[in-house]
Design an enzyme around this catalytic site. Structure first.
Site, PDB file in Angstrom:
ATOM      1  N   ASN A  12       0.635  -1.145   0.042  1.00  0.00           N
ATOM      2  CA  ASN A  12       0.225  -0.044  -0.008  1.00  0.00           C
ATOM      3  C   ASN A  12       0.410   1.150   0.163  1.00  0.00           C
ATOM      4  OD1 ASN A  12      -2.619  -1.354   0.494  1.00  0.00           O
ATOM      5  ND2 ASN A  12      -2.094  -1.488   2.521  1.00  0.00           N
ATOM      6  N   GLU A 139      -4.733  -9.769   4.157  1.00  0.00           N
ATOM      7  CA  GLU A 139      -4.745  -8.277   3.957  1.00  0.00           C
ATOM      8  C   GLU A 139      -4.689  -8.926   2.388  1.00  0.00           C
ATOM      9  OE1 GLU A 139      -3.613  -4.691   5.508  1.00  0.00           O
ATOM     10  OE2 GLU A 139      -2.081  -5.366   4.301  1.00  0.00           O
ATOM     11  N   GLY A 221       2.009  -5.606  22.201  1.00  0.00           N
ATOM     12  CA  GLY A 221       2.453  -3.738  22.541  1.00  0.00           C
ATOM     13  C   GLY A 221       3.324  -3.873  23.077  1.00  0.00           C
ATOM     14  N   LYS A 223       3.156  -4.103  26.111  1.00  0.00           N
ATOM     15  CA  LYS A 223       3.342  -4.920  27.560  1.00  0.00           C
ATOM     16  C   LYS A 223       4.632  -6.124  26.853  1.00  0.00           C
ATOM     17  CE  LYS A 223      -0.771  -5.592  27.858  1.00  0.00           C
ATOM     18  NZ  LYS A 223      -1.417  -4.934  27.677  1.00  0.00           N
ATOM     19  N   ASP A 245       5.010   6.386  16.633  1.00  0.00           N
ATOM     20  CA  ASP A 245       4.209   6.000  16.019  1.00  0.00           C
ATOM     21  C   ASP A 245       4.239   4.708  16.594  1.00  0.00           C
ATOM     22  OD1 ASP A 245       2.643   5.559  13.554  1.00  0.00           O
ATOM     23  OD2 ASP A 245       3.607   6.634  12.561  1.00  0.00           O
ATOM     24  N   THR A 247       2.434   2.299  13.892  1.00  0.00           N
ATOM     25  CA  THR A 247       2.074   2.168  12.755  1.00  0.00           C
ATOM     26  C   THR A 247       3.627   1.111  12.311  1.00  0.00           C
ATOM     27  OG1 THR A 247       0.976   4.425  12.303  1.00  0.00           O
ATOM     28  CG2 THR A 247       1.412   2.798   9.662  1.00  0.00           C
ATOM     29  N   ALA A 248       2.580   0.343  12.139  1.00  0.00           N
ATOM     30  CA  ALA A 248       3.675  -1.296  11.158  1.00  0.00           C
ATOM     31  C   ALA A 248       4.741  -1.799  12.462  1.00  0.00           C
ATOM     32  CB  ALA A 248       4.650  -0.547  10.738  1.00  0.00           C
ATOM     33  N   ALA A 249       4.780  -1.400  13.945  1.00  0.00           N
ATOM     34  CA  ALA A 249       5.094  -2.336  14.835  1.00  0.00           C
ATOM     35  C   ALA A 249       4.916  -3.789  14.464  1.00  0.00           C
ATOM     36  CB  ALA A 249       4.906  -1.934  16.435  1.00  0.00           C
ATOM     37  N   GLY A 250       3.894  -4.082  14.533  1.00  0.00           N
ATOM     38  CA  GLY A 250       3.671  -5.478  14.602  1.00  0.00           C
ATOM     39  C   GLY A 250       4.451  -5.991  13.087  1.00  0.00           C
ATOM     40  N   ASP A 251       4.610  -5.535  12.243  1.00  0.00           N
ATOM     41  CA  ASP A 251       4.440  -5.820  10.825  1.00  0.00           C
ATOM     42  C   ASP A 251       6.547  -5.713  10.752  1.00  0.00           C
ATOM     43  OD1 ASP A 251       2.811  -5.949   9.722  1.00  0.00           O
ATOM     44  OD2 ASP A 251       2.489  -4.036   9.034  1.00  0.00           O
TER      45      ASP A 251
END
Length: 298
Positions: A12, A139, A221, A223, A245, A247-251
């Site tokens: 994206n 996705e 997160g 934790k 931010d 955003t994309a931490a999991g990625d």
């Protein structure tokens, strides 16, 4: 020795607005900063792994538009093998609008575009050659996910599923997975269990393992993470940082964990490495732009 990682998933372009607070329904608030960054869970994870030293083959579909053209340029700069990233004239490239508040929390809306045109026919057998691990998300069409699961199962390739964004999946899709990496919300949606205590985390992880998943990592997160497999059953704390931010931490976590596992690291080493990479990412704005490089992990 590191082996090839195949990431199959979305690409994206992220339209990001930094704001003090999220607007309520019907409310307009004045934002602070606007950024346009490359994103998409698949692309984020592929770039994160490549920056951390992995040999990555990325498979995706983008549009024949300005966003798709720029994505192809960016993928090459990141050193990804993109021989099987295709551009279609039939759909626009995927777009995400992301609002980030002062706490680093985000709200995201995705217009999938070409991502939802990535079909099994776009995945020739050659993409699985020399693969030590395959990493996928949700996705892309579920029929494509199902095809990848069956293909990896038949080829005995280790498959990692990041079930994001969460949606109900058949037991057959879980059976035989090497690793699943849901966050707390995704865990609740998939298991019906709210993972808010050590007991409920263990129960949720056991749900996945009873369905045939070999290893489970529930991301928590700030934790940290919960690791569950035949050897470990424990929370691994996050690295404490000031989030800008998320955003994309999991990625980034997913890209890092498959990188470490492909290099033969044990589970605790791999999880510590991925937690550190994820922590670095939340101190920066953007998705792919926040992913750390190998030299930053020393």
């Amino acid at each position: 020795m590191s082996q090839k990682i195949v990431v199959i998933g979305s690409s994206n372009t992220d339209m990001v607005i930094k704001t003090k607070v999220f607007p309520l329904p019907g409310e307009t608030v004045l934002g602070q900063t606007f950024l346009m960054n490359p994103g998409g869970k698949g692309a984020n994870q592929a770039v994160a792994a490549a920056r951390l030293g992995a040999d990555v083959r990325f498979v995706a579909k983008v549009g024949q538009d300005i966003f798709g053209n720029q994505a192809m340029v960016d993928f090459k700069k990141e050193g990804l093998d993109i021989d099987h990233v295709s551009q279609t004239p039939d759909y626009p490239s995927g777009i995400a609008t992301i609002t980030v508040n002062d706490k680093g929390e985000n709200q995201i809306i995705v217009a999938s575009g070409a991502n939802m045109d990535l079909k099994p026919a776009d995945l020739p057998d050659v993409i699985f050659e020399d693969a030590s691990l395959v990493l996928i998300q949700l996705e892309i069409p579920l029929e494509t996910v199902r095809y990848i699961v069956e293909k990896c199962r038949s080829l005995q390739i280790k498959l990692v599923l990041n079930p994001a964004p969460a949606k109900p999946v058949d037991d057959d899709l879980l059976n035989g997975l090497y690793l699943i990496t849901p966050n707390e919300t995704e865990t609740e949606i998939l298991t019906g269990i709210v993972p808010d205590s050590p007991e409920s985390l263990k129960k949720a992880a056991l749900f996945f393992r009873k369905k045939g998943v070999e290893h489970v990592i529930i991301t928590l997160g700030e934790k940290g993470i919960y690791l569950s497999n035949g050897q470990y059953e424990q929370i691994i704390p996050a690295v404490e940082v000031q989030a800008v931010d998320t955003t994309a931490a999991g990625d980034v976590f997913n890209g890092a964990i498959v990188t470490a596992l492909s290099q033969g690291w044990n589970w605790l080493e791999a999880c510590d490495f991925a937690c550190k990479a994820s922590a670095i990412s939340v101190t920066r704005m953007g998705a792919q732009s926040s992913a750390p490089y190998q030299h930053e992990m020393k």
